[in-house]
Design a protein around this motif. Sequence first.
Motif, PDB file in Angstrom:
ATOM      1  N   ASP A  39       0.835  -1.190   0.000  1.00 36.05           N
ATOM      2  CA  ASP A  39       0.000   0.000   0.000  1.00 36.05           C
ATOM      3  C   ASP A  39       0.869   1.238   0.000  1.00 36.05           C
ATOM      4  OD1 ASP A  39      -2.299  -1.493   0.133  1.00 36.05           O
ATOM      5  OD2 ASP A  39      -2.237  -1.609   2.318  1.00 36.05           O
ATOM      6  N   GLU A  41      -0.617   4.292   0.245  1.00 32.45           N
ATOM      7  CA  GLU A  41      -1.461   5.367   0.732  1.00 32.45           C
ATOM      8  C   GLU A  41      -0.841   6.106   1.918  1.00 32.45           C
ATOM      9  OE1 GLU A  41      -4.964   3.894   3.033  1.00 32.45           O
ATOM     10  OE2 GLU A  41      -4.298   1.964   2.235  1.00 32.45           O
ATOM     11  N   ARG A  68      -3.352  -8.561   1.417  1.00 32.39           N
ATOM     12  CA  ARG A  68      -3.949  -7.504   0.592  1.00 32.39           C
ATOM     13  C   ARG A  68      -5.056  -6.755   1.331  1.00 32.39           C
ATOM     14  NH1 ARG A  68      -2.642  -7.768  -4.821  1.00 32.39           N
ATOM     15  NH2 ARG A  68      -1.566  -9.650  -5.503  1.00 32.39           N
ATOM     16  N   LYS A  70      -7.209  -4.236   3.658  1.00 32.56           N
ATOM     17  CA  LYS A  70      -7.152  -2.800   3.920  1.00 32.56           C
ATOM     18  C   LYS A  70      -8.137  -2.459   5.032  1.00 32.56           C
ATOM     19  CE  LYS A  70      -6.119  -1.595  -0.923  1.00 32.56           C
ATOM     20  NZ  LYS A  70      -4.772  -1.028  -0.659  1.00 32.56           N
ATOM     21  N   TYR A  71      -7.993  -1.274   5.574  1.00 32.66           N
ATOM     22  CA  TYR A  71      -8.910  -0.836   6.617  1.00 32.66           C
ATOM     23  C   TYR A  71     -10.360  -0.900   6.144  1.00 32.66           C
ATOM     24  CZ  TYR A  71      -5.079   0.960   9.517  1.00 32.66           C
ATOM     25  OH  TYR A  71      -3.959   1.079  10.307  1.00 32.66           O
ATOM     26  N   THR A  72     -10.582  -0.591   4.887  1.00 36.18           N
ATOM     27  CA  THR A  72     -11.951  -0.570   4.361  1.00 36.18           C
ATOM     28  C   THR A  72     -12.577  -1.958   4.269  1.00 36.18           C
ATOM     29  OG1 THR A  72     -11.006  -0.564   2.121  1.00 36.18           O
ATOM     30  CG2 THR A  72     -11.652   1.565   3.049  1.00 36.18           C
ATOM     31  N   ASP A  73     -11.779  -3.009   4.446  1.00 35.89           N
ATOM     32  CA  ASP A  73     -12.325  -4.371   4.432  1.00 35.89           C
ATOM     33  C   ASP A  73     -12.964  -4.755   5.764  1.00 35.89           C
ATOM     34  OD1 ASP A  73     -11.495  -4.874   1.818  1.00 35.89           O
ATOM     35  OD2 ASP A  73      -9.499  -5.489   2.479  1.00 35.89           O
ATOM     36  N   LYS A  85      -5.919   3.107  13.019  1.00 34.10           N
ATOM     37  CA  LYS A  85      -5.162   4.013  12.160  1.00 34.10           C
ATOM     38  C   LYS A  85      -4.257   4.921  12.984  1.00 34.10           C
ATOM     39  CE  LYS A  85      -8.072   4.344   8.025  1.00 34.10           C
ATOM     40  NZ  LYS A  85      -8.894   5.253   7.191  1.00 34.10           N
ATOM     41  N   VAL A 111      -3.621  -5.449   8.866  1.00 35.22           N
ATOM     42  CA  VAL A 111      -3.665  -4.128   8.244  1.00 35.22           C
ATOM     43  C   VAL A 111      -2.815  -3.134   9.046  1.00 35.22           C
ATOM     44  CG1 VAL A 111      -5.152  -2.212   7.558  1.00 35.22           C
ATOM     45  CG2 VAL A 111      -5.936  -4.567   7.242  1.00 35.22           C
ATOM     46  N   LYS A 114       0.830  -3.808   8.345  1.00 35.25           N
ATOM     47  CA  LYS A 114       1.210  -3.246   7.046  1.00 35.25           C
ATOM     48  C   LYS A 114       1.373  -1.736   7.136  1.00 35.25           C
ATOM     49  CE  LYS A 114      -1.196  -4.478   3.504  1.00 35.25           C
ATOM     50  NZ  LYS A 114      -2.403  -4.759   2.707  1.00 35.25           N
ATOM     51  N   HIS A 115       0.475  -1.089   7.883  1.00 34.29           N
ATOM     52  CA  HIS A 115       0.531   0.364   8.055  1.00 34.29           C
ATOM     53  C   HIS A 115       1.849   0.763   8.722  1.00 34.29           C
ATOM     54  CE1 HIS A 115      -1.904   4.174   9.410  1.00 34.29           C
ATOM     55  NE2 HIS A 115      -0.717   4.485   8.916  1.00 34.29           N
TER      56      HIS A 115
END
Length: 235
Positions: A39, A41, A68, A70-73, A85, A111, A114-115
């Motif tokens: 990512d 972003e 793969r 993401k926070y939106t998942d 976050k 996630v 990964k961040h």
Amino acid sequence: MTATKDRTARQVTMAKHRKIEAVGDVAKKAVGGLTVVPDEEYHEGGMSDTEKERIYATMSKIPKKFRRAKYTDILDEDDAITLAKMYGAEGAGWLFIYGQSGSGKTMLASVVAKHILGTHAIPIEWMNAVEIMNELKSTWGKNNGNERDIISKYTAPGLLVMDDFGAEGEDEHAIKTMYLILNKRSERMYPTVITSNLGLGDIQQSSVRIADRIFRETEGRRIKMDNGSYFMRGK
């Protein structure tokens, strides 16, 4: 003169392409043939090839199923995502994620990992509580490994994700080992993410010292995934 400039430009472009292809080879090798695109972003202006290589190499620590993610998942967990976050951006301290099985704890931890990886350039170690105990038990009474080496691996600098804490059971030696790992990480102020099906009250029944350590280190950074099973909600 123009021809020379054009030739030089083509050479630079070809060199960049070769470098990008090399990074792709590192990615495939690192994660068993699965090309993982990190990512971007969290990076203003994108990442350098060196940063991508580092991320590709460390991504293999994260469970393949969630590389793969993401926070939106994560569904219906706005407060959880906001706190996650914030922790990912800071990359310091401890984070405790708990809730029933299948609620998305491991995905959220992935996630966050990964961040932190993409933001702070620190190594990641991922351990499942049951697997760490099996790893330790394999050294008992044998010459194929040293328990201290295993403990050292999980108390080294960098981020540790301790997944499914509490599933290792109530074996006295297991509890002592887990406390040793957590206590050392606390003393050294290393970032640590813990996921568990158990709340702090349940953990306290097995070990007051472990519950107290987690309580003190995760004040203001505890996430309860309580909206039902993530997988039962369509994922």
